[in-house]
Motif scaffolding. Structure first.
Motif, PDB file in Angstrom:
ATOM      1  N   SER A 254      45.986  24.044  74.629  1.00  0.00           N
ATOM      2  CA  SER A 254      45.471  25.322  74.158  1.00  0.00           C
ATOM      3  C   SER A 254      45.976  25.617  72.765  1.00  0.00           C
ATOM      4  CB  SER A 254      45.927  26.439  75.107  1.00  0.00           C
ATOM      5  OG  SER A 254      47.341  26.468  75.145  1.00  0.00           O
ATOM      6  N   GLY A 255      45.224  26.437  72.054  1.00  0.00           N
ATOM      7  CA  GLY A 255      45.748  27.065  70.868  1.00  0.00           C
ATOM      8  C   GLY A 255      45.843  26.249  69.605  1.00  0.00           C
ATOM      9  N   ASN A 256      44.906  26.458  68.675  1.00  0.00           N
ATOM     10  CA  ASN A 256      45.062  25.958  67.314  1.00  0.00           C
ATOM     11  C   ASN A 256      46.082  26.829  66.587  1.00  0.00           C
ATOM     12  OD1 ASN A 256      42.666  23.918  66.506  1.00  0.00           O
ATOM     13  ND2 ASN A 256      41.957  25.356  68.046  1.00  0.00           N
ATOM     14  N   ILE A 257      46.541  26.369  65.437  1.00  0.00           N
ATOM     15  CA  ILE A 257      47.366  27.250  64.629  1.00  0.00           C
ATOM     16  C   ILE A 257      46.487  28.381  64.092  1.00  0.00           C
ATOM     17  CG2 ILE A 257      49.111  25.551  64.031  1.00  0.00           C
ATOM     18  CD1 ILE A 257      47.751  25.169  61.350  1.00  0.00           C
ATOM     19  N   VAL A 258      47.084  29.537  63.866  1.00  0.00           N
ATOM     20  CA  VAL A 258      46.362  30.761  63.526  1.00  0.00           C
ATOM     21  C   VAL A 258      46.083  30.793  62.026  1.00  0.00           C
ATOM     22  CG1 VAL A 258      46.467  33.280  63.575  1.00  0.00           C
ATOM     23  CG2 VAL A 258      47.493  31.940  65.437  1.00  0.00           C
ATOM     24  N   THR A 259      44.807  30.916  61.661  1.00  0.00           N
ATOM     25  CA  THR A 259      44.437  30.914  60.249  1.00  0.00           C
ATOM     26  C   THR A 259      45.163  32.000  59.474  1.00  0.00           C
ATOM     27  OG1 THR A 259      42.223  30.135  60.881  1.00  0.00           O
ATOM     28  CG2 THR A 259      42.503  30.929  58.640  1.00  0.00           C
ATOM     29  N   GLU A 260      45.215  33.203  60.043  1.00  0.00           N
ATOM     30  CA  GLU A 260      45.820  34.331  59.326  1.00  0.00           C
ATOM     31  C   GLU A 260      47.307  34.079  59.070  1.00  0.00           C
ATOM     32  OE1 GLU A 260      44.219  36.006  63.019  1.00  0.00           O
ATOM     33  OE2 GLU A 260      43.614  34.127  62.056  1.00  0.00           O
ATOM     34  N   ASP A 261      48.008  33.562  60.075  1.00  0.00           N
ATOM     35  CA  ASP A 261      49.436  33.283  59.913  1.00  0.00           C
ATOM     36  C   ASP A 261      49.655  32.150  58.910  1.00  0.00           C
ATOM     37  OD1 ASP A 261      49.807  35.240  61.801  1.00  0.00           O
ATOM     38  OD2 ASP A 261      50.647  33.919  63.338  1.00  0.00           O
ATOM     39  N   LEU A 262      48.766  31.167  58.935  1.00  0.00           N
ATOM     40  CA  LEU A 262      48.880  30.055  57.991  1.00  0.00           C
ATOM     41  C   LEU A 262      48.679  30.542  56.557  1.00  0.00           C
ATOM     42  CD1 LEU A 262      49.135  27.041  57.308  1.00  0.00           C
ATOM     43  CD2 LEU A 262      46.667  26.834  57.751  1.00  0.00           C
ATOM     44  N   VAL A 263      47.667  31.374  56.340  1.00  0.00           N
ATOM     45  CA  VAL A 263      47.435  31.911  54.991  1.00  0.00           C
ATOM     46  C   VAL A 263      48.661  32.674  54.513  1.00  0.00           C
ATOM     47  CG1 VAL A 263      46.050  33.520  53.610  1.00  0.00           C
ATOM     48  CG2 VAL A 263      44.932  32.020  55.261  1.00  0.00           C
ATOM     49  N   TYR A 264      49.219  33.506  55.387  1.00  0.00           N
ATOM     50  CA  TYR A 264      50.399  34.282  55.000  1.00  0.00           C
ATOM     51  C   TYR A 264      51.566  33.366  54.637  1.00  0.00           C
ATOM     52  CZ  TYR A 264      54.481  37.242  55.156  1.00  0.00           C
ATOM     53  OH  TYR A 264      55.664  37.871  54.825  1.00  0.00           O
ATOM     54  N   LEU A 265      51.812  32.359  55.470  1.00  0.00           N
ATOM     55  CA  LEU A 265      52.903  31.422  55.210  1.00  0.00           C
ATOM     56  C   LEU A 265      52.752  30.788  53.827  1.00  0.00           C
ATOM     57  CD1 LEU A 265      55.344  29.618  56.127  1.00  0.00           C
ATOM     58  CD2 LEU A 265      53.621  28.018  57.004  1.00  0.00           C
ATOM     59  N   LEU A 266      51.573  30.247  53.560  1.00  0.00           N
ATOM     60  CA  LEU A 266      51.358  29.524  52.306  1.00  0.00           C
ATOM     61  C   LEU A 266      51.433  30.449  51.105  1.00  0.00           C
ATOM     62  CD1 LEU A 266      48.454  27.164  53.432  1.00  0.00           C
ATOM     63  CD2 LEU A 266      50.881  26.612  53.254  1.00  0.00           C
ATOM     64  N   VAL A 300      50.781  38.030  62.146  1.00  0.00           N
ATOM     65  CA  VAL A 300      50.469  38.853  60.976  1.00  0.00           C
ATOM     66  C   VAL A 300      49.500  39.973  61.327  1.00  0.00           C
ATOM     67  CG1 VAL A 300      49.410  38.847  58.689  1.00  0.00           C
ATOM     68  CG2 VAL A 300      50.967  37.013  59.342  1.00  0.00           C
ATOM     69  N   ALA A 301      48.514  39.690  62.178  1.00  0.00           N
ATOM     70  CA  ALA A 301      47.525  40.701  62.532  1.00  0.00           C
ATOM     71  C   ALA A 301      48.166  41.880  63.251  1.00  0.00           C
ATOM     72  CB  ALA A 301      46.433  40.095  63.404  1.00  0.00           C
ATOM     73  N   HIS A 302      49.233  41.634  63.975  1.00  0.00           N
ATOM     74  CA  HIS A 302      49.887  42.705  64.728  1.00  0.00           C
ATOM     75  C   HIS A 302      51.000  43.377  63.920  1.00  0.00           C
ATOM     76  CE1 HIS A 302      47.669  41.709  68.338  1.00  0.00           C
ATOM     77  NE2 HIS A 302      47.963  40.433  68.144  1.00  0.00           N
ATOM     78  N   ALA A 303      51.733  42.607  63.150  1.00  0.00           N
ATOM     79  CA  ALA A 303      52.849  43.176  62.392  1.00  0.00           C
ATOM     80  C   ALA A 303      52.396  43.797  61.077  1.00  0.00           C
ATOM     81  CB  ALA A 303      53.891  42.097  62.115  1.00  0.00           C
ATOM     82  N   GLY A 304      51.295  43.310  60.531  1.00  0.00           N
ATOM     83  CA  GLY A 304      50.840  43.770  59.225  1.00  0.00           C
ATOM     84  C   GLY A 304      51.517  43.013  58.102  1.00  0.00           C
ATOM     85  N   LEU A 305      51.019  43.208  56.892  1.00  0.00           N
ATOM     86  CA  LEU A 305      51.605  42.554  55.729  1.00  0.00           C
ATOM     87  C   LEU A 305      52.768  43.384  55.201  1.00  0.00           C
ATOM     88  CD1 LEU A 305      48.329  41.531  53.875  1.00  0.00           C
ATOM     89  CD2 LEU A 305      49.705  40.179  55.467  1.00  0.00           C
ATOM     90  N   PRO A 306      53.800  42.741  54.686  1.00  0.00           N
ATOM     91  CA  PRO A 306      54.935  43.483  54.143  1.00  0.00           C
ATOM     92  C   PRO A 306      54.502  44.380  52.985  1.00  0.00           C
ATOM     93  CG  PRO A 306      55.482  41.164  54.397  1.00  0.00           C
ATOM     94  CD  PRO A 306      54.007  41.282  54.624  1.00  0.00           C
ATOM     95  N   ARG A 307      55.150  45.503  52.859  1.00  0.00           N
ATOM     96  CA  ARG A 307      54.853  46.414  51.754  1.00  0.00           C
ATOM     97  C   ARG A 307      55.049  45.682  50.427  1.00  0.00           C
ATOM     98  NH1 ARG A 307      54.302  51.692  51.712  1.00  0.00           N
ATOM     99  NH2 ARG A 307      55.160  51.857  53.825  1.00  0.00           N
ATOM    100  N   GLY A 308      54.063  45.809  49.559  1.00  0.00           N
ATOM    101  CA  GLY A 308      54.155  45.176  48.255  1.00  0.00           C
ATOM    102  C   GLY A 308      53.901  43.692  48.268  1.00  0.00           C
ATOM    103  N   PHE A 309      53.397  43.163  49.382  1.00  0.00           N
ATOM    104  CA  PHE A 309      53.144  41.725  49.476  1.00  0.00           C
ATOM    105  C   PHE A 309      52.214  41.282  48.357  1.00  0.00           C
ATOM    106  CE2 PHE A 309      50.349  38.260  51.020  1.00  0.00           C
ATOM    107  CZ  PHE A 309      51.295  37.277  51.210  1.00  0.00           C
ATOM    108  N   SER A 310      52.587  40.228  47.669  1.00  0.00           N
ATOM    109  CA  SER A 310      51.741  39.664  46.623  1.00  0.00           C
ATOM    110  C   SER A 310      51.761  38.156  46.744  1.00  0.00           C
ATOM    111  CB  SER A 310      52.230  40.076  45.231  1.00  0.00           C
ATOM    112  OG  SER A 310      53.533  39.585  44.995  1.00  0.00           O
TER     113      SER A 310
END
Length: 325
Positions: A254-266, A300-310
């Motif tokens: 089950s379970g591919n890696i999560v696109t949203e989490d991968l984008v955030y990591l990179l 990331v979808a549940h925690a949200g992006l950090p304030r000021g994330f760039s």
């Protein structure tokens, strides 16, 4: 691929194929097209939109030709599909897909379960597909990838020999594939394996013929394996929106890696993906509404992006908390 030089790491979205193939809910073609268009608008440059497989086996993907026709109209998008055999490839060629992936399971037991073919039969399919591609004008030929499934281990056979993975990588290139891709179908892989397998294959076929990896997070190793892939020098990583997906013919996979989490990591590491994470999270919310019975994963979808994330993609301060609805 259009615009590939503007990114450091290419994220290939596989949700519309891998994410949907193992669920019973059938998402209609109109919504699939909305999903694909929205991800492309968010900056995703390559999307695996479906598979040319028998609709009796996977009715969820019966409309792949229609979806390919729509996706081809999106500027700058590489339209990828999975093809299990020559017959499927001919359908993909007729539809005009830009990239074809033929899955060859290094575990022959899994190959028989997944596509009902031995290694020798799959290599024959690869030769037939390569010949069909060569009949097209050079400008119309899609990229042809041989996907090395179960390369890191198999729920049916157990441990997979590195030597066998390398032998089949060489055989796929000799059969006419432009490149091969590593796939951790069962989520068995670990970072040491990612590096070792990549380097072993590179020694035999060259770095330009293996640039991508398909990872699953079944045992929580997904992003750790991404880091290993980055360290060794791979530049294309598959991921699925909300981590949806898993091979229906590999028990427990089950379970591919999560696109949203991968984008955030990179992006947090300063690597360019070209993807606007806020827009991607909005796509997730839409798909989540369409598939209420399907659990979507990710942090990331549940925690949200950090304030000021760039990031190299987003403008400074653009990342306000964005949570799933």
């Amino acid at each position: 691929m259009d615009g590939s030089s503007s990114v450091d790491i290419l994220i290939s979205e596989v949700g519309p194929r891998d994410g949907l193939q193992s669920i019973s809910t059938i998402l209609d073609a109109d919504r699939k097209c909305q999903w694909i268009q929205a991800e492309a608008a968010a900056g995703v440059r390559e999307i695996e939109v479906g598979s040319f497989v028998s609709p009796k086996l996977l009715p969820q993907l019966a409309d792949t030709a229609e979806v390919v026709a729509f996706a081809r109209q999106i500027p700058g998008l590489t339209v990828a599909v999975l093809v299990p055999n020559l017959r499927g490839a001919l359908g993909a060629l007729a539809a005009g897909a830009h990239k074809l992936t033929l899955p060859l399971s290094v575990s022959e037991t899994h190959s028989l379960k997944n596509v009902n073919r031995t290694h020798l039969q799959m290599l024959d399919e690869a030769r037939g597909i390569a010949a069909a591609i060569r009949e097209l004008p050079a400008t119309d030929r899609p990229k042809f990838e041989g996907g090395l499934s179960t390369a890191f281990g198999c729920t049916l056979e157990g441990q997979i020999s590195e030597r066998k993975v390398v032998e089949l990588a060489v055989a796929l290139i000799e059969a006419g594939c432009d490149e091969v891709g590593l796939s951790d179908t069962t989520g068995y892989g670990n970072p040491r394996q990612v590096k070792a397998l990549t380097q072993a294959i590179w020694r035999e076929i060259g770095e330009e013929r293996l640039t991508g990896i398909h990872l699953h997070n079944t045992r929580g190793q997904g992003l750790a394996n991404v880091m290993a892939a980055l360290d060794v020098g791979l530049t294309t990583i598959d991921a699925s929106l909300g981590g949806m997906g898993g091979c229906p013919f590999a028990p427990g996979a089950s379970g591919n890696i999560v696109t949203e989490d991968l984008v955030y990591l990179l992006e947090a590491m300063g690597l360019r993906t070209g993807i606007d994470l806020n827009q991607l999270l909005a796509v997730r919310r839409k798909v989540d509404q369409w598939l209420p019975a399907k659990d979507m994963h990710g942090f990331v979808a549940h925690a949200g992006l950090p304030r000021g994330f760039s990031s190299p993609t987003l403008t400074p301060g653009a990342g306000n908390p964005a949570t799933a609805q």
